[in-house]
Design a protein around this motif. Structure first.
Motif, PDB file in Angstrom:
ATOM      1  N   GLN A  15       0.815  -1.219   0.000  1.00  0.00           N
ATOM      2  CA  GLN A  15       0.000   0.000   0.000  1.00  0.00           C
ATOM      3  C   GLN A  15       0.850   1.270   0.000  1.00  0.00           C
ATOM      4  O   GLN A  15       0.340   2.361   0.273  1.00  0.00           O
ATOM      5  CB  GLN A  15      -0.957  -0.019   1.199  1.00  0.00           C
ATOM      6  CG  GLN A  15      -2.026  -1.109   1.070  1.00  0.00           C
ATOM      7  CD  GLN A  15      -2.953  -1.161   2.273  1.00  0.00           C
ATOM      8  OE1 GLN A  15      -3.344  -0.125   2.806  1.00  0.00           O
ATOM      9  NE2 GLN A  15      -3.301  -2.368   2.698  1.00  0.00           N
ATOM     10  N   GLY A  16       2.140   1.111  -0.299  1.00  0.00           N
ATOM     11  CA  GLY A  16       2.987   2.285  -0.507  1.00  0.00           C
ATOM     12  C   GLY A  16       3.893   2.678   0.636  1.00  0.00           C
ATOM     13  O   GLY A  16       4.666   3.637   0.526  1.00  0.00           O
ATOM     14  N   GLY A  17       3.825   1.962   1.760  1.00  0.00           N
ATOM     15  CA  GLY A  17       4.684   2.303   2.899  1.00  0.00           C
ATOM     16  C   GLY A  17       6.124   1.868   2.671  1.00  0.00           C
ATOM     17  O   GLY A  17       6.379   0.882   1.998  1.00  0.00           O
ATOM     18  N   GLN A  18       7.066   2.635   3.258  1.00  0.00           N
ATOM     19  CA  GLN A  18       8.482   2.233   3.220  1.00  0.00           C
ATOM     20  C   GLN A  18       8.728   1.406   4.471  1.00  0.00           C
ATOM     21  O   GLN A  18       8.847   1.958   5.567  1.00  0.00           O
ATOM     22  CB  GLN A  18       9.388   3.461   3.223  1.00  0.00           C
ATOM     23  CG  GLN A  18       9.427   4.209   1.904  1.00  0.00           C
ATOM     24  CD  GLN A  18      10.303   5.449   2.039  1.00  0.00           C
ATOM     25  OE1 GLN A  18       9.813   6.554   2.259  1.00  0.00           O
ATOM     26  NE2 GLN A  18      11.612   5.265   1.941  1.00  0.00           N
ATOM     27  N   VAL A  19       8.778   0.095   4.315  1.00  0.00           N
ATOM     28  CA  VAL A  19       8.831  -0.803   5.477  1.00  0.00           C
ATOM     29  C   VAL A  19      10.248  -1.322   5.696  1.00  0.00           C
ATOM     30  O   VAL A  19      10.890  -1.811   4.772  1.00  0.00           O
ATOM     31  CB  VAL A  19       7.862  -1.997   5.278  1.00  0.00           C
ATOM     32  CG1 VAL A  19       7.881  -2.913   6.496  1.00  0.00           C
ATOM     33  CG2 VAL A  19       6.448  -1.506   5.004  1.00  0.00           C
ATOM     34  N   THR A  20      10.727  -1.215   6.953  1.00  0.00           N
ATOM     35  CA  THR A  20      12.034  -1.774   7.319  1.00  0.00           C
ATOM     36  C   THR A  20      11.823  -2.784   8.442  1.00  0.00           C
ATOM     37  O   THR A  20      11.215  -2.472   9.462  1.00  0.00           O
ATOM     38  CB  THR A  20      13.002  -0.672   7.799  1.00  0.00           C
ATOM     39  OG1 THR A  20      13.073   0.339   6.789  1.00  0.00           O
ATOM     40  CG2 THR A  20      14.391  -1.227   8.042  1.00  0.00           C
ATOM     41  N   VAL A  21      12.321  -4.002   8.220  1.00  0.00           N
ATOM     42  CA  VAL A  21      12.101  -5.112   9.152  1.00  0.00           C
ATOM     43  C   VAL A  21      13.399  -5.484   9.859  1.00  0.00           C
ATOM     44  O   VAL A  21      14.469  -5.461   9.258  1.00  0.00           O
ATOM     45  CB  VAL A  21      11.588  -6.359   8.379  1.00  0.00           C
ATOM     46  CG1 VAL A  21      11.375  -7.555   9.304  1.00  0.00           C
ATOM     47  CG2 VAL A  21      10.305  -6.038   7.619  1.00  0.00           C
ATOM     48  N   TYR A  22      13.280  -5.828  11.138  1.00  0.00           N
ATOM     49  CA  TYR A  22      14.418  -6.432  11.846  1.00  0.00           C
ATOM     50  C   TYR A  22      13.910  -7.617  12.666  1.00  0.00           C
ATOM     51  O   TYR A  22      12.860  -7.542  13.316  1.00  0.00           O
ATOM     52  CB  TYR A  22      15.115  -5.432  12.786  1.00  0.00           C
ATOM     53  CG  TYR A  22      16.061  -6.156  13.732  1.00  0.00           C
ATOM     54  CD1 TYR A  22      17.253  -6.711  13.251  1.00  0.00           C
ATOM     55  CD2 TYR A  22      15.736  -6.351  15.077  1.00  0.00           C
ATOM     56  CE1 TYR A  22      18.091  -7.440  14.095  1.00  0.00           C
ATOM     57  CE2 TYR A  22      16.579  -7.074  15.925  1.00  0.00           C
ATOM     58  CZ  TYR A  22      17.747  -7.613  15.435  1.00  0.00           C
ATOM     59  OH  TYR A  22      18.584  -8.351  16.251  1.00  0.00           O
TER      60      TYR A  22
END
Length: 447
Positions: free
Chosen positions: A356-363
Motif C-alpha cells: 500500500q505504498g509504505g516504506q517498510v524496514t524489518v528487523y
C-alpha cells in the motif's frame, strides 16, 4: 539388544527426532532425498534455527571429533530397510495448493519407497500429521509391498513439538501417544521411549484413528483459545475495555488457565493454520463437517487480526495513505526462538503495508535470511535501532525477548514520531509511555 532406529525425512521434525534418539542411546540412521541436506547434517549443521539442536547433533554425528558416532545419514532406502528395527516417518504434510486438504504425497512416497525393501520384521512408525484414516490405508499398503509381509507392521506416534522447545519436547515429552495394532508394536515403542517413560512421561495407547486425531485436535483447541481472546480484544476495542486485564482475570480460573490467552495479531507458522484447515477438509470427507464449522470462524478471526493491525498503523499515521511513510517492523518470524517465517503474521502485515505504498524496514533476531527470500522487496536492518531510525510508526509483531529488553528512550531518540503499536501485548506500556512514546495495543485503552 536395543532396537536400531531410522528416521525418514530430516527436516525440522526428523532432524530433531534423529538427534534425540541418538541422545537416548540408540544407533540411528537418518534418510533424506535432498543431498544438500544430508551433507549439511553430516557436518553437524542444521538447515533451520532451533535452540540446542545443533549442539545435540554435533554430540552424536559419526565423523565429528568427540561425537558418539551413534548418528549417521544416507540416501539409500535399501540400507535403511536393512539397518532399522523401527522406522520413523517424519516427512512434511503441507496444505494442498488451492484447497484446505493436506498433501499426503510425501508420506505416501516415503512409505512406498521404504516398504518394497522391508525384508525383515520391523515397525514403521508415522510421526507426520496426517488426515484421520491415513494409517489404516498405509498399513494395508505396507502389507501389500513389503517382502516381510505381516512382519512389517505400522504404528502411529504423533509429534507435539513446539518450535523453540523442540529438543526439550522430544527428550522430555509431556505425553507419548501411540496408535498400535498389536501388543508387539506397543512393547517395541515402550522400549524406544523407556527413558522418558521412566521420568514420568504419560504413555497413552490408542487405536490408529485416535492417535491421528490427537495432534489435529490439540492444535484446533489451541487455535480456538487464541482466537477466543482475540475476539474478546475486538469487543474490548469497541467497549473501551482492557483485554490484558480481562485475560488475567480469566486465567485465574483453573478450568481455563493462563496459557494462550495473550491477544495480538494471531497465530501463524507451518502447523496451526494448515492443520485446522486439513481437519475441516477431512471432517467434510467423513460427513462430519458440521462438527468443525466453528473452526472456520476461528481461522477467520485469526486472519482478520492482520488486517486490523494494518488499519491501526494507518490510523497512527493520520488515517490516510501509507505513501511516503516510514514504517518499522520488529519481528519477522511467526514466533520467537525460531527462524520460521511460514505464514508469519508479522511478515504478512509488513507485506500488506509495503503493497500500500509504505516504506517498510524489518528487523528480526533470527529470521532475516528467510524473510528476505520470501519478501525480497521489503527493507531490512541489522539492528532494532537501525530499523526504527527515522520511522513514523513502529510495529512490534513477534515477541522476542530482545524486543522486551530494548531501551525505549534510546529508540525514541532516533525515530521521527515515537509511536509504537504492540501487536503482541508483550511490552510494558508504562515504560514506553514514560520514555515519550505513544503506545497502542489491540483491545487496550489508548492511554
Amino acid at each position: 539388544m536395543a532396537p536400531k532406529i531410522t528416521v525418514i525425512g530430516t527436516g525440522y521434525l526428523g532432524a530433531t527426532h534423529a538427534a534425540a534418539m541418538a541422545e537416548l542411546g540408540f544407533e540411528v540412521l537418518g534418510l533424506d532425498v535432498v543431498p544438500e541436506k544430508i551433507e549439511m547434517l553430516q557436518r553437524g549443521e542444521v538447515p533451520m534455527y532451533e535452540p540446542g539442536l545443533e549442539e545435540l547433533l554435533r554430540k552424536h554425528v559419526a565423523g565429528i571429533e568427540g561425537a558418539s558416532g551413534r548418528l549417521r545419514f544416507t540416501m539409500d532406502w535399501a540400507e535403511v530397510a536393512e539397518f532399522g528395527d523401527v522406522h520413523f516417518v517424519c516427512v512434511n504434510t503441507p496444505q494442498k495448493h488451492g484447497e484446505y486438504a493436506c498433501d499426503m504425497s510425501y508420506v505416501d512416497s516415503a512409505v512406498e519407497s521404504l516398504a518394497k525393501h522391508l525384508a525383515k520384521p520391523c515397525l514403521v512408525v508415522g510421526k507426520s500429521t496426517v488426515p484421520v484414516g491415513s494409517a489404516a490405508r498405509l498399513a494395508a499398503r505396507i502389507l501389500e509391498l513389503a517382502p516381510a509381509g505381516a512382519a512389517a507392521e505400522l504404528a502411529w506416534n504423533p509429534e507435539f513439538l513446539r518450535e523453540g522447545l523442540a529438543v526439550q519436547d522430544t527428550l522430555h515429552p509431556d505425553r507419548i501417544v501411540v496408535g498400535v495394532g498389536s501388543e508387539h508394536a506397543e512393547k517395541l515403542l515402550r522400549e524406544v521411549y523407556a527413558t522418558p517413560i521412566a521420568e514420568g512421561s504419560p504413555f497413552v495407547v490408542t487405536d490408529f484413528p485416535t492417535a491421528e486425531l490427537v495432534k489435529t485436535s490439540a492444535n484446533s483447541f489451541l487455535a480456538t483459545k487464541i482466537s477466543f481472546i482475540n475476539a474478546m480484544a475486538e469487543v474490548c476495542e469497541a467497549a473501551g475495555g482492557d483485554v490484558v486485564k480481562l485475560a488475567e482475570a480469566l486465567g485465574h480460573d483453573d478450568r481455563i488457565g493462563k496459557k494462550f490467552l495473550r491477544a495480538g495479531i494471531g497465530f501463524g507458522g507451518g502447523c496451526l493454520p494448515k492443520d485446522i484447515r486439513a481437519f475441516m477438509a477431512r471432517a467434510g470427507e467423513l460427513g462430519a463437517d458440521q462438527a468443525l464449522t466453528f473452526l472456520r470462524e476461528i481461522d477467520s478471526i485469526n486472519m482478520r487480526r492482520r488486517g486490523q493491525m494494518v488499519e491501526m498503523a494507518r490510523e497512527a499515521l493520520g488515517g490516510g495513505s501509507f505513501l511516503g511513510k516510514r514504517v518499522a517492523v520488529l519481528g519477522a518470524t511467526f514466533k520467537p526462538d525460531s527462524d520460521d517465517v511460514r505464514d508469519s503474521p508479522a511478515l504478512n502485515v509488513a507485506g500488506q503495508i509495503h503493497l500500500q505504498g509504505g516504506q517498510v524496514t524489518v528487523y528480526d533476531p533470527k529470521g532475516m535470511a528467510n524473510a528476505r527470500r520470501l519478501f525480497p522487496t521489503l527493507g531490512y536492518a541489522e539492528t532494532a535501532l537501525d530499523a526504527v531510525r527515522g520511522a513514523d510508526v513502529v510495529l512490534h509483531l513477534t515477541e522476542w525477548r530482545e524486543f522486551r529488553e530494548l531501551d525505549p528512550a534510546e529508540l525514541a531518540s532516533v525515530t521521527t514520531t515515537p509511536t509504537i503499536l504492540d501487536g503482541r501485548n508483550a511490552l510494558d506500556p508504562s515504560a514506553w509511555r514514560a520514555a515519550g512514546w505513544t503506545y497502542r495495543a489491540m483491545g487496550r485503552p489508548a492511554a
